[in-house]
Design a protein around this motif. Structure first.
Motif, PDB file in Angstrom:
ATOM      1  N   GLY A  40     -15.387 -14.475  21.597  1.00 37.73           N
ATOM      2  CA  GLY A  40     -15.364 -13.185  21.006  1.00 37.73           C
ATOM      3  C   GLY A  40     -15.471 -12.243  22.243  1.00 37.73           C
ATOM      4  N   HIS A  62      -6.797   0.730  13.916  1.00 36.84           N
ATOM      5  CA  HIS A  62      -6.009  -0.524  14.009  1.00 36.84           C
ATOM      6  C   HIS A  62      -5.830  -0.967  15.623  1.00 36.84           C
ATOM      7  N   GLU A  63      -5.595  -0.040  16.463  1.00 38.83           N
ATOM      8  CA  GLU A  63      -5.697  -0.078  17.800  1.00 38.83           C
ATOM      9  C   GLU A  63      -7.008  -0.968  18.337  1.00 38.83           C
ATOM     10  N   TYR A  64      -8.053  -0.650  17.667  1.00 37.87           N
ATOM     11  CA  TYR A  64      -9.533  -1.076  18.112  1.00 37.87           C
ATOM     12  C   TYR A  64      -9.657  -2.477  17.313  1.00 37.87           C
ATOM     13  N   ILE A 116     -11.624 -11.967  23.304  1.00 30.88           N
ATOM     14  CA  ILE A 116     -10.896 -11.367  22.172  1.00 30.88           C
ATOM     15  C   ILE A 116     -11.161  -9.565  22.386  1.00 30.88           C
ATOM     16  N   PHE A 117     -12.526  -9.460  23.005  1.00 29.09           N
ATOM     17  CA  PHE A 117     -13.306  -8.064  22.913  1.00 29.09           C
ATOM     18  C   PHE A 117     -12.478  -7.603  24.357  1.00 29.09           C
ATOM     19  N   PRO A 145     -10.068  -4.048   8.020  1.00 32.84           N
ATOM     20  CA  PRO A 145      -8.744  -3.326   8.597  1.00 32.84           C
ATOM     21  C   PRO A 145      -8.008  -2.503   7.585  1.00 32.84           C
ATOM     22  N   GLN A 146      -8.162  -2.835   6.281  1.00 30.45           N
ATOM     23  CA  GLN A 146      -7.645  -1.669   5.515  1.00 30.45           C
ATOM     24  C   GLN A 146      -8.202  -0.643   5.278  1.00 30.45           C
ATOM     25  N   ALA A 147      -9.308  -0.630   5.369  1.00 32.18           N
ATOM     26  CA  ALA A 147     -10.230   0.646   5.271  1.00 32.18           C
ATOM     27  C   ALA A 147     -10.108   1.457   6.677  1.00 32.18           C
ATOM     28  N   LEU A 185     -13.391  -7.015  16.484  1.00 29.91           N
ATOM     29  CA  LEU A 185     -13.315  -8.222  16.076  1.00 29.91           C
ATOM     30  C   LEU A 185     -14.085  -9.111  17.095  1.00 29.91           C
ATOM     31  N   GLY A 186     -13.624  -8.982  18.398  1.00 37.01           N
ATOM     32  CA  GLY A 186     -14.509  -9.536  19.460  1.00 37.01           C
ATOM     33  C   GLY A 186     -15.948  -9.224  19.452  1.00 37.01           C
ATOM     34  N   LEU A 187     -16.195  -8.021  19.271  1.00 33.03           N
ATOM     35  CA  LEU A 187     -17.433  -7.620  19.730  1.00 33.03           C
ATOM     36  C   LEU A 187     -18.448  -8.283  18.407  1.00 33.03           C
ATOM     37  N   ILE A 234     -11.044  -6.556   4.178  1.00 31.36           N
ATOM     38  CA  ILE A 234     -10.989  -5.137   3.664  1.00 31.36           C
ATOM     39  C   ILE A 234     -11.111  -4.126   4.930  1.00 31.36           C
ATOM     40  N   THR A 279      -7.769   1.682   8.994  1.00 29.42           N
ATOM     41  CA  THR A 279      -6.360   1.551   9.427  1.00 29.42           C
ATOM     42  C   THR A 279      -6.126   2.642  10.798  1.00 29.42           C
ATOM     43  N   ARG A 283       1.065  -1.244   0.132  1.00 29.00           N
ATOM     44  CA  ARG A 283       0.029  -0.046   0.006  1.00 29.00           C
ATOM     45  C   ARG A 283       0.930   1.141   0.074  1.00 29.00           C
ATOM     46  N   ILE A 318      -6.043  -1.197  24.935  1.00 32.09           N
ATOM     47  CA  ILE A 318      -6.276   0.345  24.755  1.00 32.09           C
ATOM     48  C   ILE A 318      -6.316   1.075  26.041  1.00 32.09           C
ATOM     49  N   HIS A 357      -8.950  -5.602  17.628  1.00 26.70           N
ATOM     50  CA  HIS A 357      -9.250  -6.815  18.280  1.00 26.70           C
ATOM     51  C   HIS A 357     -10.381  -6.769  19.062  1.00 26.70           C
ATOM     52  N   ALA A 358     -10.800  -5.399  19.576  1.00 27.70           N
ATOM     53  CA  ALA A 358     -11.953  -5.134  20.415  1.00 27.70           C
ATOM     54  C   ALA A 358     -13.090  -5.235  19.449  1.00 27.70           C
TER      55      ALA A 358
END
Lengths: 385, 326, 321
Positions: free
Chosen positions: B136, C286-288, B139-140, C279-281, C293-295, C277, C283, A88, B147, C290-291
């Motif tokens: 989930g 990115h810190e969030y 991971i959450f 995570p690319q959109a 994904l889990g949610l 897509i 960026t 990218r 953070i 994992h949160a």
């Protein structure tokens, strides 16, 4: 029908969001760092350093009359993500140079992208494979793991300790350094009589240290690892009452190690950059002003103790900036040539002299040997060797 | 020197057994017997140290599983929360004991929230769905911790100092004794609660047959919620007690959950005694594997245990409930 | 009855209709691509879609669960890495051997594992996946250890696949082919038997379905899908690390399947597209990641259990495949 629309909308939305934000005529410098994930111990200070210094440079008018735009992506320690972001940076963001690649794995995965695109890449990872064999467009700033081994072995020989045990982490850093130590030991006159390993997430290394303690003839122990595990090794070491010296690697080069290991850290020796003992350097030391300046800036802006990993990022950025000044332009090819001509650059890691066959530019004197006393770093004077 | 076949696992198996003998040139047993005993003792202490943590995680798993048939993969995150919240409250100036209490309360609240927001709404869900939900959640929680806190490792001061106690040539940390004693105490308290109080009977009834329990007037939602809360509290207490030994960080929860689950499998799912025994045994297996075999495969021990138990004796050591098999 | 004699009956063309809009999009999309970066993202979408498709066959149709499926991706990935560089065999052959190894591994491991159910099965597959990752990380002489190892480019006779644009077409074709095979499978007697097993194992057994054999068959097939995806993954990256088979990757695959829709072929593609897509959109977030994904996992399993595609389809009164 509906599925078709959904997918099309998603993809178009993605395309818009990615290319959104018009690009001003700024010079773009890319950085793919592992600011989150297992290597965030390294990547987070790197990111903060790059951010603060690009801002600083821009506030003073930029380079060659142009301001720099830093494009940072976080790969989370994943080589695949790193490669995607590298693509990218090259294809979309059109960077002129890249400072990044926190870990060896992400660096090695990204190298082909930058070699193909002919963009200079200054890596912040430790393994010697990054610059050996020399690749035209790849450079690095951190000392190699091989140098760390050599520095440790030098000190061991000075103290007349020749039979050692090696305990290393099974992570990339630990494994790579272990391989290098095994490779250079014979030439250095050191015998590695026993080896152990631990997982980077392990919380108790007493079994491994017990086995080391049970091995006769060991005179010292070398621990190759980074992040918190070496602190646990150190604590276990004292818990078991092992008397002979313990050496750590540059992977623990931050105050955090001392605070985690506590009193057990006293007497531990390690090779590290002068940055850690900035305030203790004599005024005559060539690195004094650079490391003090960096330490002050970093600690003021972030409130966290300085770490050598951030220092490597600083060096990478400054080498690039110096090269740009000498080249008078931001053409990738000219930048690369000037980076390769870096001579007598005084950085946090040491004095850098690059050449077409040496894309690191540091020698063994760039590493200082430190010992931890009373919860703080002290320097062990180098004798000529 | 040592043989090198090119495969670390093979190397360690071949070399570990004869390593000591050919180092000293003296037959293994004669000269080394007292030292070998000390080594064995040291490995045992190491195993007990980590085993106690696994045991507490496993007890938390078991409580939730018994009450609701849910395997809670987020159990490890409660341990993480216990440690991390205490540490960060400490940095904010709160005295450590108070911070610890607050951390346990916060973790309890999170456990309750997990049930109320994550599990209860998923009505009539299959076991697999529930597992995915708890994964989930894990991971959450880890993502949020990444953070809110930071990505570094932290420690806490040990309760009785960090000078090791020497027994028989080996050394054990006082904190390990604290963790072990606490584990036993918690299990005893839990048993008393379940066996001797009315609420405890309600828990037994809910786990035996949810429908029937509802029919006799037990508010199963409250009971299950309480089990989640207690389980979270246990995890958090474990986290606070063990951080002085093992350090803590935002991502310690995942591996702990997996190992806690291995302990539960070993001890037999559904049995609290099994959970404790399984946890301690797993810790001992890991320590002995690291001491007598190869340390690089230490992590594999837990997973090999899971698979071995599942294939050979799925009900575990103390398991009572029948295992669903085809 | 269900043990059909006409197992290889060709699929009737009308069943392939749902794939046609997808194929059209795939053909037209490159016209929108401003740079090679988009080809790369699309290539990754196809790769994970193939793996998700395999997992969907196992989870969505047969109703089993695997939390270690990335392990098979790892087998395929390391096969194309180790084959040419350590064993000197041609990349194409290594590719095929990887699939064969995965199939064998699935066969050997599947027998005992698939006798378990529910959370036992979930944890057994999880343990299996993690064990594979540990092996990949430790056996450094073969696998390059935790740093991973480089992968030679794919060479077929004299032609080397180099440009990412070429990969786009290869992967698109592979995905469509794997979708066709999957559709074939679903409508075959084996597929119907699987759906019967999903609904009720007892009833299926009473009808004469050999449960163990069918489950094993779909497990092996899904392993091969994952292996193929893993091999492609290693080839387009030119590099492979043990993360390729890690626990988090397995969970991402599960997330793709449940998000897109269990039991939906198009859903596998959608799930993969979203997870590659997004995570690319986003960026900056990115810190969030994992949160989020889990949610997402939790929210989908609670509120949208059937997944995006089937739910949207049902809401609009259509059928889905």
């Amino acid at each position: 029908m509906l599925q078709k629309i959904t997918i099309a909308v998603a993809l178009i939305g993605f395309a818009v969001s990615v290319t959104g934000g018009s690009a001003a005529a700024q010079v773009k410098v890319g950085a793919v760092l592992s600011a989150s994930g297992p290597a965030s111990f390294l990547g987070d200070p790197e990111r903060k350093t790059l951010d603060m210094y690009v801002e600083d440079i821009n506030s003073k008018g930029g380079i060659n009359g142009q301001k720099l735009q830093l494009v940072i992506y976080d790969d989370g320690g994943d080589a695949n993500a790193a490669r995607t972001f590298a693509t990218r940076l090259v294809e979309e963001d059109k960077i002129v140079a890249m400072v990044g690649g926190t870990t060896t794995g992400t660096t090695l995965a990204m190298i082909p992208v930058f070699e193909d695109a002919q963009v200079p890449f200054i890596s912040l990872a430790g393994a010697v494979q990054i610059i050996e064999p020399v690749r035209k467009w790849v450079f690095k700033t951190p000392h190699t793991d091989r140098m760390a081994c050599e520095k440790i072995f030098d000190d061991l020989k000075r103290r007349k300790l020749t039979t050692v045990a090696l305990i290393s982490g099974t992570d990339a850093f630990g494994k790579s350094m272990r391989d290098q130590c095994v490779a250079v030991a014979p030439k250095a006159g050191i015998t590695i009589a026993h080896e152990e390993s631990y997982g980077p997430g392990d919380s108790d290394m007493t079994p491994q240290l017990t086995k080391i303690k049970a091995t006769a003839g060991i005179q010292a122990v070398v621990c190759a690892g980074f992040s918190q595990a070496p602190a646990i090794v150190t604590r276990n070491y004292r818990q078991l009452g092992i008397e002979y010296p313990l050496y750590q690697s540059h992977g623990v080069a931050s105050k955090q190690f001392i605070s985690l290991a506590g009193a057990a850290a006293n007497g531990v020796r390690l090779p590290a950059a002068a940055l850690l003992v900035a305030s203790k350097l004599p005024e005559s030391d060539r690195q004094k002003s650079v490391v003090v300046g960096y330490q002050t800036m970093f600690e003021t802006k972030t409130g966290q103790p300085v770490s050598t990993f951030g220092g490597h990022a600083y060096d990478g950025l400054m080498i690039l900036v110096d090269a740009a000044k000498r080249a008078g332009s931001f053409d990738s090819g000219k930048l690369r040539d000037e980076i390769e001509r870096t001579h007598n650059y005084v950085g946090t890691g040491g004095v850098v002299n690059m050449s077409p066959s040496d894309h690191l530019g540091l020698d063994l004197s760039a590493f200082r040997l430190l010992e931890i006393k009373d919860g703080d770093w002290t320097m062990i004077p180098d004798s000529p060797s | 020197m040592d043989h090198d076949s090119g495969f670390p696992l093979v190397n360690s198996l071949v070399n570990s057994s004869n390593g000591l003998a050919h180092q000293t040139g003296v037959p293994f047993d004669r000269r080394r017997a007292p030292a070998a005993m000390a080594d064995f003792l040291q490995f045992t202490f190491s195993g007990l140290t980590v085993g106690a943590v696994y045991a507490l995680v496993a007890v938390g798993f078991t409580l939730i599983y018994n009450a609701s048939d849910v395997v809670n993969f987020a159990q490890g995150e409660f341990v993480m929360l216990g440690g991390m919240v205490t540490v960060f409250l400490g940095y904010a100036g709160v005295p450590v004991p108070l911070a610890a209490v607050l951390a346990v309360l916060i973790a309890t609240a999170v456990g309750l929230a997990l049930y109320r927001l994550g599990i209860a709404p998923a009505r009539e869900a299959s076991a697999v769905t529930l597992i995915i939900i708890t994964i989930g959640a894990s991971i959450f929680l880890r993502g949020v911790a990444e953070i809110i806190f930071d990505k570094r490792f932290h420690s806490l001061p040990a309760l009785f100092g960090s000078d090791p106690i020497r027994i028989g040539g080996a050394s054990i940390l006082p904190q390990t004794v604290v963790v072990l004693a606490s584990a036993l105490l918690i299990v005893c308290l839990l048993w008393t609660f379940i066996d001797r109080t009315l609420y405890g009977k309600a828990v037994i009834a809910t786990s035996a047959n949810r429908m029937a329990a509802t029919l006799v007037g037990i508010n199963t939602r409250t009971i299950v919620g309480a089990c989640f809360a207690i389980s979270a509290a246990i995890g958090a207490i474990a986290g606070v007690l063990v951080t002085p030994i093992t350090l803590t960080s935002y991502n310690v929860g995942t591996l702990l959950a997996l190992k806690g689950f291995a302990a539960v499998m070993l001890g037999g799912i559904g049995s609290a005694i099994g959970a404790v025994v399984g946890g301690v045994l797993l810790g001992l297996f890991e320590a002995f594997a690291a001491g007598y075999l190869s340390a690089s495969y230490k992590d594999a021990v837990a997973f090999v245990v899971i698979l071995a138990v599942l294939f050979a004796m799925p009900q575990g050591l103390f398991g009572k409930t029948t295992v669903e098999r085809v | 009855m269900l043990a059909g004699t006409d197992r290889f009956r060709l699929l009737q063309p009308h069943r392939l209709f749902p794939l046609i809009p997808l194929a059209i999009i795939i053909l037209v999309l490159p016209l929108l691509f401003p740079s090679a970066y988009y080809y790369r993202v699309a290539a990754l979408v196809f790769i994970f879609a193939i793996a998700a498709l395999g997992l969907n066959l196992l989870m969505g149709f047969a109703g089993q669960v695997s939390l270690g499926h990335a392990g098979f991706m790892g087998v395929g990935a390391y096969a194309v890495a180790i084959g040419p560089s350590r064993l000197g065999i041609a990349p194409l052959l290594a590719f095929a051997l990887g699939a064969v190894c995965s199939a064998l591994l699935a066969f050997v491991v599947g027998r005992p594992i698939l006798r378990l159910k529910g959370h036992y099965l979930a944890v057994a597959t999880l343990g299996f996946g993690v064990l594979l990752t540990i092996v990949f990380t430790n056996e450094a002489k073969w696998t390059g250890g935790p740093d991973g190892m480089p992968v030679q480019q794919m060479t077929i006779i004299n032609w080397t696949v180099h440009r990412i644009g070429t990969w786009y077409w290869i992967l698109a074709a592979s995905f469509l082919l794997s979708a066709v095979i999957a559709l074939n499978l679903i409508d075959s007697p084996t597929g119907r038997a699987l759906r019967a097993i999903h609904d009720s194992e007892r009833a299926a057994r009473m009808l004469g379905v050999d449960i163990a054999q069918k489950k094993l068959a779909v497990f092996v097939i899904s392993a091969v899908y994952a292996s193929v995806a893993g091999s492609f993954f290693a080839l387009i990256n030119g590099y492979v690390t043990p993360d390729a088979s890690g626990f988090l990757r397995s969970i991402e695959l599960v997330a793709m399947v449940v998000l897109g829709g269990m039991g939906s072929i198009i859903g596998s593609f959608v799930g993969s597209a979203v997870l590659v897509i997004l995570p690319q959109a986003l960026t900056i977030f990115h810190e969030y990641e994992h949160a989020i994904l889990g949610l997402t996992l939790m929210a989908v399993m609670i509120f949208l259990r059937r997944g995006i595609v089937p739910s949207l389809s049902a809401a609009l009164g259509g059928t889905y495949k």
